[in-house]
Write a protein that holds these residues in place. Structure first.
Motif, PDB file in Angstrom:
ATOM      1  N   ASP A   1       0.848  -1.188   0.000  1.00 10.16           N
ATOM      2  CA  ASP A   1       0.000   0.000   0.000  1.00 10.16           C
ATOM      3  C   ASP A   1       0.884   1.238   0.000  1.00 10.16           C
ATOM      4  OD1 ASP A   1      -1.699   2.236   1.286  1.00 10.16           O
ATOM      5  OD2 ASP A   1      -3.180   0.662   0.966  1.00 10.16           O
ATOM      6  N   LEU A   2       0.539   2.211  -0.848  1.00 13.47           N
ATOM      7  CA  LEU A   2       1.301   3.454  -0.898  1.00 13.47           C
ATOM      8  C   LEU A   2       1.380   4.128   0.468  1.00 13.47           C
ATOM      9  CD1 LEU A   2      -0.001   5.038  -4.223  1.00 13.47           C
ATOM     10  CD2 LEU A   2       2.396   4.581  -3.687  1.00 13.47           C
TER      11      LEU A   2
ATOM     12  N   HIS B   1      -3.789   8.774  -1.004  1.00 10.06           N
ATOM     13  CA  HIS B   1      -2.823   7.957  -1.733  1.00 10.06           C
ATOM     14  C   HIS B   1      -2.070   8.762  -2.794  1.00 10.06           C
ATOM     15  CE1 HIS B   1      -5.030   4.702   0.242  1.00 10.06           C
ATOM     16  NE2 HIS B   1      -3.922   4.008   0.078  1.00 10.06           N
ATOM     17  N   LEU B   2      -2.699   9.797  -3.343  1.00  6.68           N
ATOM     18  CA  LEU B   2      -1.984  10.670  -4.275  1.00  6.68           C
ATOM     19  C   LEU B   2      -0.869  11.409  -3.547  1.00  6.68           C
ATOM     20  CD1 LEU B   2      -1.540  12.006  -7.004  1.00  6.68           C
ATOM     21  CD2 LEU B   2      -3.360  13.637  -6.428  1.00  6.68           C
ATOM     22  N   VAL B   3      -1.168  11.907  -2.360  1.00  9.07           N
ATOM     23  CA  VAL B   3      -0.132  12.577  -1.556  1.00  9.07           C
ATOM     24  C   VAL B   3       0.998  11.606  -1.239  1.00  9.07           C
ATOM     25  CG1 VAL B   3       0.346  13.580   0.719  1.00  9.07           C
ATOM     26  CG2 VAL B   3      -1.643  14.343  -0.592  1.00  9.07           C
ATOM     27  N   CYS B   4       0.647  10.367  -0.919  1.00 12.27           N
ATOM     28  CA  CYS B   4       1.677   9.361  -0.632  1.00 12.27           C
ATOM     29  C   CYS B   4       2.537   9.091  -1.869  1.00 12.27           C
ATOM     30  CB  CYS B   4       1.027   8.065  -0.154  1.00 12.27           C
ATOM     31  SG  CYS B   4       0.282   8.194   1.496  1.00 12.27           S
ATOM     32  N   LEU B   5       1.909   9.037  -3.050  1.00  7.06           N
ATOM     33  CA  LEU B   5       2.674   8.845  -4.277  1.00  7.06           C
ATOM     34  C   LEU B   5       3.626  10.013  -4.500  1.00  7.06           C
ATOM     35  CD1 LEU B   5       3.264   7.343  -6.933  1.00  7.06           C
ATOM     36  CD2 LEU B   5       1.356   8.612  -7.960  1.00  7.06           C
ATOM     37  N   ILE B   6       3.162  11.235  -4.266  1.00  7.66           N
ATOM     38  CA  ILE B   6       4.007  12.417  -4.430  1.00  7.66           C
ATOM     39  C   ILE B   6       5.201  12.340  -3.483  1.00  7.66           C
ATOM     40  CG2 ILE B   6       4.121  14.921  -4.115  1.00  7.66           C
ATOM     41  CD1 ILE B   6       1.184  15.002  -5.090  1.00  7.66           C
TER      42      ILE B   6
ATOM     43  N   ARG C   1       3.243  18.120 -12.592  1.00  7.25           N
ATOM     44  CA  ARG C   1       2.101  17.297 -12.998  1.00  7.25           C
ATOM     45  C   ARG C   1       1.497  16.570 -11.794  1.00  7.25           C
ATOM     46  NH1 ARG C   1       4.012  13.383 -17.527  1.00  7.25           N
ATOM     47  NH2 ARG C   1       1.833  12.708 -17.381  1.00  7.25           N
ATOM     48  N   LEU C   2       2.347  16.085 -10.913  1.00 11.73           N
ATOM     49  CA  LEU C   2       1.845  15.404  -9.721  1.00 11.73           C
ATOM     50  C   LEU C   2       1.078  16.372  -8.821  1.00 11.73           C
ATOM     51  CD1 LEU C   2       4.970  13.203  -8.921  1.00 11.73           C
ATOM     52  CD2 LEU C   2       2.680  12.331  -9.438  1.00 11.73           C
ATOM     53  N   LEU C   3       1.655  17.537  -8.591  1.00 11.30           N
ATOM     54  CA  LEU C   3       0.986  18.519  -7.730  1.00 11.30           C
ATOM     55  C   LEU C   3      -0.305  19.037  -8.376  1.00 11.30           C
ATOM     56  CD1 LEU C   3       4.020  20.590  -6.382  1.00 11.30           C
ATOM     57  CD2 LEU C   3       2.601  18.968  -5.117  1.00 11.30           C
TER      58      LEU C   3
ATOM     59  N   LEU D   1       0.262  20.359   2.480  1.00  9.80           N
ATOM     60  CA  LEU D   1       1.553  20.830   2.969  1.00  9.80           C
ATOM     61  C   LEU D   1       2.561  19.683   3.024  1.00  9.80           C
ATOM     62  CD1 LEU D   1       0.364  23.152   5.888  1.00  9.80           C
ATOM     63  CD2 LEU D   1       1.331  23.861   3.691  1.00  9.80           C
ATOM     64  N   PHE D   2       2.088  18.500   3.396  1.00 13.04           N
ATOM     65  CA  PHE D   2       2.947  17.321   3.455  1.00 13.04           C
ATOM     66  C   PHE D   2       3.442  16.943   2.062  1.00 13.04           C
ATOM     67  CE2 PHE D   2       3.358  12.573   3.715  1.00 13.04           C
ATOM     68  CZ  PHE D   2       4.462  12.548   4.551  1.00 13.04           C
ATOM     69  N   ALA D   3       2.584  17.124   1.070  1.00  8.23           N
ATOM     70  CA  ALA D   3       2.962  16.803  -0.310  1.00  8.23           C
ATOM     71  C   ALA D   3       3.948  17.811  -0.891  1.00  8.23           C
ATOM     72  CB  ALA D   3       1.711  16.748  -1.192  1.00  8.23           C
TER      73      ALA D   3
END
Length: 266
Positions: free
Chosen positions: A51-52, A91-96, A111-113, A131-133
């Protein structure tokens, strides 16, 4: 002076746990984390799947402990999600976070942000995630965030405090339980590790004096350490994972930073 990104501050606080833990303890915790990695490069949480979310915590644990993460395997795992167009906000934040561990072109980062724009910035938790991302568009909580201050959960109050809202320190300190640790709300007088870690991080970031709670909080975190080398989320929890293990390192690190500040031993 420019303030460090939230992710760097969290990791720096967790890494301060190395000043408190001995070499054997560090090795036991690192082995626990490493054993949670699957063949696809991701890390598992409460079931056997990668899991991410848990992979981010595993990487953070290893970095905080001073052990190099298995870079190539994690890179392959992160790449399998592409730009994360089908992921939810968490999960998007985790991927970033995973992708920013490795060098990549600025266009990839943009692109990710940009993918975060699919989600509204209408909650304190959502703001904390952004903020974490590394999304620095929010210097303070947007006016659109409506939060009930009558009884926010401890981790929500901590998120608000990290997001520069005032007058929350006293509310957090009122959640300290007699046995150590922080309770999740006024109605629940039983501590848990998530509430403890987030409250201690918010309070130490603001330089609040924690002398009176150092010992009971250290004892509480230690009570959640299991024979496997990992940490559980609360006393009745029979399952330890990499997420709560990071919260334990963060709690220990924040307490260590607080002691160093108060006693002039930076």
């Amino acid at each position: 002076m420019e303030r460090k990104p939230l992710s760097d501050r969290l990791l720096q606080s967790a890494a301060a746990s190395r000043r408190f833990l001995d070499g054997d303890s560090l090795g036991r915790i690192a082995r626990f984390v490493r054993e949670r990695q699957n063949r696809d490069g991701g890390f598992r949480g409460r079931d056997a799947k990668s899991d991410l979310y848990y992979t981010v915590f595993a990487v953070a644990c290893l970095k905080a402990l001073g052990y190099p993460p298995p870079v190539f395997k994690i890179w392959k795992y992160a790449l399998s999600f592409g730009m994360g167009k089908d992921l939810d906000l968490v999960h998007l934040v985790c991927l970033i976070r995973l992708r920013t561990v490795f060098p990549h072109f600025g266009s990839t980062r943009r692109r990710l942000l940009k993918g975060l724009q699919r989600f509204k910035a209408d909650s304190a938790y959502g703001l904390f995630l952004r903020l974490f991302a590394g999304d620095f568009r929010f210097a303070a909580p947007p006016a659109s965030i409506a939060v009930s201050r009558s009884d926010p959960t401890t981790n929500l109050a901590a998120a608000l405090m990290v997001g520069h809202q005032e007058g929350i320190a006293e509310e957090l300190l009122a959640r300290v339980c007699s046995a150590g640790g922080f309770a999740p709300s006024k109605q629940i007088n039983v501590p848990d590790l998530l509430s403890t870690a987030t409250a201690l991080f918010a309070l130490t970031q603001r330089g609040v004096d924690l002398d009176d709670i150092h010992k009971p909080c250290f004892q509480y975190v230690e009570s959640l350490w299991r024979d496997s080398g990992g940490f559980a989320g609360h006393v009745a929890d029979e399952f330890e994972d990499v997420e709560y293990t990071f919260y334990a390192l963060l709690s220990i690190g924040c307490l260590t930073q607080s002691m160093a500040k108060n006693y002039g031993n930076r």
